[in-house]
Design an enzyme around this catalytic site. Structure first.
Site, mmCIF file in Angstrom:
data_model
loop_
_atom_site.group_PDB
_atom_site.id
_atom_site.type_symbol
_atom_site.label_atom_id
_atom_site.label_comp_id
_atom_site.label_asym_id
_atom_site.label_seq_id
_atom_site.Cartn_x
_atom_site.Cartn_y
_atom_site.Cartn_z
ATOM 1 N N HIS A 1 -26.584 10.835 -21.731
ATOM 2 C CA HIS A 1 -25.360 11.162 -20.990
ATOM 3 C C HIS A 1 -24.982 9.940 -20.151
ATOM 4 O O HIS A 1 -25.857 9.317 -19.534
ATOM 5 C CB HIS A 1 -25.663 12.371 -20.098
ATOM 6 C CG HIS A 1 -24.552 12.734 -19.170
ATOM 7 N ND1 HIS A 1 -23.234 12.850 -19.572
ATOM 8 C CD2 HIS A 1 -24.554 13.034 -17.839
ATOM 9 C CE1 HIS A 1 -22.488 13.191 -18.534
ATOM 10 N NE2 HIS A 1 -23.262 13.313 -17.480
ATOM 11 N N CYS B 1 -18.611 12.374 -22.866
ATOM 12 C CA CYS B 1 -18.920 11.637 -21.627
ATOM 13 C C CYS B 1 -18.763 10.132 -21.798
ATOM 14 O O CYS B 1 -18.220 9.451 -20.931
ATOM 15 C CB CYS B 1 -20.328 11.980 -21.157
ATOM 16 S SG CYS B 1 -21.603 11.647 -22.387
HETATM 17 C C1 LIG Z 1 -26.990 22.792 -28.822
HETATM 18 C C2 LIG Z 1 -26.667 21.949 -29.953
HETATM 19 C C3 LIG Z 1 -26.125 20.620 -29.598
HETATM 20 C C4 LIG Z 1 -26.159 19.638 -30.724
HETATM 21 C C5 LIG Z 1 -25.538 18.318 -30.376
HETATM 22 C C6 LIG Z 1 -26.450 17.192 -30.509
HETATM 23 C C7 LIG Z 1 -26.134 15.907 -29.799
HETATM 24 C C8 LIG Z 1 -24.761 15.609 -29.382
HETATM 25 C C9 LIG Z 1 -24.644 14.359 -28.611
HETATM 26 C C10 LIG Z 1 -23.317 14.232 -27.955
HETATM 27 C C11 LIG Z 1 -23.266 13.239 -26.829
HETATM 28 C C12 LIG Z 1 -23.655 13.801 -25.475
HETATM 29 C C13 LIG Z 1 -23.178 12.942 -24.354
HETATM 30 C C14 LIG Z 1 -22.369 13.779 -23.403
HETATM 31 O O1 LIG Z 1 -21.196 14.041 -23.555
HETATM 32 O O2 LIG Z 1 -23.097 14.312 -22.394
HETATM 33 C C15 LIG Z 1 -22.453 15.273 -21.589
HETATM 34 C C16 LIG Z 1 -23.342 16.414 -21.309
HETATM 35 O O3 LIG Z 1 -23.772 17.068 -22.461
HETATM 36 C C17 LIG Z 1 -24.453 16.110 -20.388
HETATM 37 O O4 LIG Z 1 -24.986 17.299 -19.982
HETATM 38 P P1 LIG Z 1 -26.110 17.365 -18.908
HETATM 39 O O5 LIG Z 1 -26.297 18.811 -18.671
HETATM 40 O O6 LIG Z 1 -27.278 16.544 -19.280
HETATM 41 O O7 LIG Z 1 -25.473 16.655 -17.671
HETATM 42 C C18 LIG Z 1 -24.447 17.167 -16.984
HETATM 43 C C19 LIG Z 1 -24.857 16.889 -15.592
HETATM 44 O O8 LIG Z 1 -24.907 15.537 -15.299
HETATM 45 C C20 LIG Z 1 -24.214 17.717 -14.595
HETATM 46 O O9 LIG Z 1 -24.577 17.322 -13.352
#
Ligand SMILES: CCCCCCCCCCCCCC(=O)OC[C@@H](O)COP(=O)(O)OC[C@@H](O)CO
Length: 257
Positions: free
Chosen positions: A77, A191
């Site tokens: 992330h 993100c």
């Molecule tokens: C459940 C199945 C999911 C399958 C997908 C597999 C990988 C996909 C990768 C995509 C890129 C992710 C990067 C992104 O957009 O991250 C955002 C978010 O998911 C982060 O979530 P978090 O809960 O770790 O952090 C949010 C947090 O910082 C809130 O304070």
């Protein structure tokens, strides 16, 4: 590919909206979105002459729950940190899903609705403080440079506009094949794309930012032949003539969830 006699443009441009709608009440957040951010998404104003440090922040997805587990799979992330020289205040800015990553990656089938349903809004979250341990323990916290308070304020206005018009998280990058000359059919909107847009905006505003190390950003790819537009929800899911197509789509949702 011709659609309504208009040549299809690849990648399909990300759709912008006039304004962000309220999320559907069916969608439930397991964890509250942006719990310590401003309710209206406001970003504090800095004095024009302030000097604001800009930080690159990276941590494994779901670090708060699984520690470095997803980091081992390079699923990271990305976010940006800011620190004001005048006030000493630190801030974190990130863009992520309102209702968790799984709901942005796969739609849901509701018992009473035929068309698959998405809980896939994503949004910017700006809040006070930088949790150093969270970002640096299994990831990165690196200073990239400095901007003036005025440049920060211009960026903040852009973030609010971007956030009001870009409302859906898109997990997948869809390309024709894994090779270097592949055609991109759809780009992701997540993100890291937000971080890239923000760096681009800051550089347009005159900021000079640089990193000492190479940054790898997480993307998940799907490979497919050239997509064809089949119709929108109401066309596919309410016309008896398209029942087989509608059932195929529902079965595909069942097999991926
Ligand atoms: C459940 C199945 C999911 C399958 C997908 C597999 C990988 C996909 C990768 C995509 C890129 C992710 C990067 C992104 O957009 O991250 C955002 C978010 O998911 C982060 O979530 P978090 O809960 O770790 O952090 C949010 C947090 O910082 C809130 O304070």
């Amino acid at each position: 590919q011709l659609r309504d006699n208009i040549r299809q443009q690849w990648p399909v441009p990300y759709r912008r909206f006039d304004r962000r709608p309220a999320a559907d009440s069916y969608c439930e957040a397991l964890f509250p979105f942006c719990p310590t951010g401003d309710d209206d998404g406001q970003i504090p104003s800095m004095s024009d002459t302030d000097v604001i440090s800009v930080y690159r922040l990276q941590t494994p997805v779901w670090e708060f729950k699984y520690g470095d587990l997803l980091g081992k799979l390079h699923i990271m992330h990305d976010a940006i940190g800011f620190s004001s020289k005048e006030t000493g205040a630190n801030y974190t800015m990130e863009w992520y899903e309102l209702f968790q990553l799984g709901n942005c990656t796969f739609p849901q089938l509701r018992p009473d609705v035929f068309a698959p349903f998405w809980c896939n809004q994503g949004a910017a979250c700006f809040f006070g403080g930088i949790d150093d341990t969270h970002w640096s323990q299994n990831g990165t916290l690196e200073k990239l440079g400095e901007v003036t308070g005025g440049q920060f304020n211009d960026m903040a206005q852009w973030v609010q506009d971007d956030n009001e018009t870009g409302i859906y998280y898109e997990t997948w990058t869809v390309r024709s094949d894994p090779g270097p000359n592949a055609t991109a059919w759809f780009e992701s909107y997540d993100c890291s794309q937000f971080v890239h847009r923000t760096y681009r905006k800051l550089s347009e505003l005159g900021a000079k930012l640089s990193s000492r190390s190479q940054t790898n950003y997480t993307k998940i790819y799907l490979y497919s032949g050239e997509p064809s537009y089949l119709g929108n929800d109401s066309a596919i899911f309410s016309q008896p003539a398209l029942k087989n197509l509608a059932m195929d789509i529902r079965n595909c949702v069942i097999s991926t969830s």
